[in-house]
Design a protein around this motif. Sequence first.
Motif, PDB file in Angstrom:
ATOM      1  N   ASP A 113      -5.727  11.195  11.433  1.00 12.82           N
ATOM      2  CA  ASP A 113      -6.040  10.668  12.770  1.00 12.82           C
ATOM      3  C   ASP A 113      -7.077   9.552  12.724  1.00 12.82           C
ATOM      4  O   ASP A 113      -6.965   8.553  13.437  1.00 12.82           O
ATOM      5  CB  ASP A 113      -6.543  11.800  13.675  1.00 12.82           C
ATOM      6  N   ARG A 114      -8.101   9.706  11.908  1.00 13.91           N
ATOM      7  CA  ARG A 114      -9.153   8.680  11.866  1.00 13.91           C
ATOM      8  C   ARG A 114      -8.693   7.397  11.161  1.00 13.91           C
ATOM      9  O   ARG A 114      -9.341   6.367  11.257  1.00 13.91           O
ATOM     10  CB  ARG A 114     -10.411   9.233  11.216  1.00 13.91           C
ATOM     11  N   LEU A 115      -7.551   7.436  10.457  1.00 10.45           N
ATOM     12  CA  LEU A 115      -7.002   6.259   9.777  1.00 10.45           C
ATOM     13  C   LEU A 115      -5.814   5.667  10.521  1.00 10.45           C
ATOM     14  O   LEU A 115      -5.244   4.663  10.083  1.00 10.45           O
ATOM     15  CB  LEU A 115      -6.585   6.622   8.350  1.00 10.45           C
ATOM     16  N   GLU A 116      -5.438   6.272  11.612  1.00 11.42           N
ATOM     17  CA  GLU A 116      -4.263   5.842  12.371  1.00 11.42           C
ATOM     18  C   GLU A 116      -4.387   4.388  12.851  1.00 11.42           C
ATOM     19  O   GLU A 116      -3.392   3.689  12.997  1.00 11.42           O
ATOM     20  CB  GLU A 116      -4.048   6.776  13.566  1.00 11.42           C
ATOM     21  N   GLN A 117      -5.613   3.927  13.081  1.00 12.29           N
ATOM     22  CA  GLN A 117      -5.808   2.564  13.585  1.00 12.29           C
ATOM     23  C   GLN A 117      -5.367   1.492  12.588  1.00 12.29           C
ATOM     24  O   GLN A 117      -5.065   0.370  12.960  1.00 12.29           O
ATOM     25  CB  GLN A 117      -7.272   2.348  13.959  1.00 12.29           C
ATOM     26  N   TYR A 118      -5.337   1.822  11.272  1.00  8.97           N
ATOM     27  CA  TYR A 118      -4.939   0.854  10.258  1.00  8.97           C
ATOM     28  C   TYR A 118      -3.436   0.861   9.993  1.00  8.97           C
ATOM     29  O   TYR A 118      -2.914  -0.055   9.356  1.00  8.97           O
ATOM     30  CB  TYR A 118      -5.669   1.129   8.937  1.00  8.97           C
ATOM     31  N   ALA A 119      -2.750   1.857  10.453  1.00  8.45           N
ATOM     32  CA  ALA A 119      -1.319   2.017  10.170  1.00  8.45           C
ATOM     33  C   ALA A 119      -0.488   0.839  10.672  1.00  8.45           C
ATOM     34  O   ALA A 119       0.358   0.320   9.916  1.00  8.45           O
ATOM     35  CB  ALA A 119      -0.816   3.331  10.752  1.00  8.45           C
ATOM     36  N   PRO A 120      -0.680   0.346  11.912  1.00  8.45           N
ATOM     37  CA  PRO A 120       0.150  -0.777  12.360  1.00  8.45           C
ATOM     38  C   PRO A 120      -0.017  -2.034  11.491  1.00  8.45           C
ATOM     39  O   PRO A 120       0.952  -2.743  11.226  1.00  8.45           O
ATOM     40  CB  PRO A 120      -0.331  -1.044  13.786  1.00  8.45           C
ATOM     41  N   MET A 121      -1.233  -2.262  11.024  1.00 10.42           N
ATOM     42  CA  MET A 121      -1.480  -3.443  10.194  1.00 10.42           C
ATOM     43  C   MET A 121      -0.704  -3.350   8.878  1.00 10.42           C
ATOM     44  O   MET A 121      -0.003  -4.295   8.495  1.00 10.42           O
ATOM     45  CB  MET A 121      -2.985  -3.574   9.910  1.00 10.42           C
ATOM     46  N   PHE A 122      -0.806  -2.233   8.195  1.00  8.83           N
ATOM     47  CA  PHE A 122      -0.120  -2.088   6.914  1.00  8.83           C
ATOM     48  C   PHE A 122       1.398  -2.028   7.090  1.00  8.83           C
ATOM     49  O   PHE A 122       2.144  -2.521   6.236  1.00  8.83           O
ATOM     50  CB  PHE A 122      -0.648  -0.872   6.151  1.00  8.83           C
ATOM     51  N   ARG A 123       1.863  -1.447   8.178  1.00  4.87           N
ATOM     52  CA  ARG A 123       3.307  -1.437   8.450  1.00  4.87           C
ATOM     53  C   ARG A 123       3.810  -2.855   8.718  1.00  4.87           C
ATOM     54  O   ARG A 123       4.897  -3.225   8.286  1.00  4.87           O
ATOM     55  CB  ARG A 123       3.616  -0.507   9.627  1.00  4.87           C
ATOM     56  N   TYR A 124       3.004  -3.631   9.424  1.00  8.21           N
ATOM     57  CA  TYR A 124       3.376  -5.023   9.682  1.00  8.21           C
ATOM     58  C   TYR A 124       3.471  -5.796   8.372  1.00  8.21           C
ATOM     59  O   TYR A 124       4.411  -6.553   8.142  1.00  8.21           O
ATOM     60  CB  TYR A 124       2.343  -5.666  10.619  1.00  8.21           C
ATOM     61  N   PHE A 125       2.464  -5.603   7.492  1.00 10.14           N
ATOM     62  CA  PHE A 125       2.490  -6.299   6.204  1.00 10.14           C
ATOM     63  C   PHE A 125       3.717  -5.922   5.395  1.00 10.14           C
ATOM     64  O   PHE A 125       4.352  -6.769   4.765  1.00 10.14           O
ATOM     65  CB  PHE A 125       1.229  -5.985   5.395  1.00 10.14           C
ATOM     66  N   ALA A 126       4.080  -4.664   5.398  1.00 15.39           N
ATOM     67  CA  ALA A 126       5.254  -4.205   4.646  1.00 15.39           C
ATOM     68  C   ALA A 126       6.521  -4.827   5.211  1.00 15.39           C
ATOM     69  O   ALA A 126       7.409  -5.254   4.470  1.00 15.39           O
ATOM     70  CB  ALA A 126       5.333  -2.688   4.677  1.00 15.39           C
ATOM     71  N   LYS A 127       6.614  -4.883   6.539  1.00 13.20           N
ATOM     72  CA  LYS A 127       7.801  -5.454   7.187  1.00 13.20           C
ATOM     73  C   LYS A 127       7.882  -6.960   6.916  1.00 13.20           C
ATOM     74  O   LYS A 127       8.955  -7.489   6.581  1.00 13.20           O
ATOM     75  CB  LYS A 127       7.732  -5.190   8.690  1.00 13.20           C
ATOM     76  N   GLU A 128       6.770  -7.656   7.035  1.00 11.00           N
ATOM     77  CA  GLU A 128       6.773  -9.101   6.842  1.00 11.00           C
ATOM     78  C   GLU A 128       6.979  -9.494   5.388  1.00 11.00           C
ATOM     79  O   GLU A 128       7.451 -10.590   5.098  1.00 11.00           O
ATOM     80  CB  GLU A 128       5.467  -9.708   7.358  1.00 11.00           C
TER      81      GLU A 128
END
Length: 149
Positions: free
Chosen positions: A37-52
């Motif tokens: 839960d405390r790391l959830e804020q970074y998930a969208p950034m890393f998912r975006y990097f993986a997708k891009e």
Amino acid sequence: MESDKIEKLIEKYFEATTTVAEETLLRDYFSQDKVADRLEQYAPMFRYFAKEKEERFTKPVVVPKTGLSGRIWYSWAATAAIVLLLVGVYFNTSSSADTLQDAYTQKEIAAAQEALSLLSVNFSKGAEQVAYLKEFERNTNRFLDNGEK
């Protein structure tokens, strides 16, 4: 335990000191559905990097020819520069072709000569004073140097 390790890796990531393997570990961790839960804020950034990272440029790249057309452009630019230089020289010399008698009256010329003469005399006096100042400075420095020994 694993989330503490990931937090340390995130700190290193933002300090730009992670290795490629550590960055891969971060991407793999945040690509999971189960993230702390405390790391959830970074998930969208890393998912975006993986997708891009998977995105590819598919349009053809057109490289302009620099052969003959580049040389032609260069020669036209050089010709234009020479023409501008010659036009500037022509107008500069043609405007200075007028004599002082055509531009000013005799009275104005005499007044300017008198002012320049006074300036010259005062400038000479000032130059003499500078020579005195240099002599004074040299003697003062000699006196100060002897006093220090």
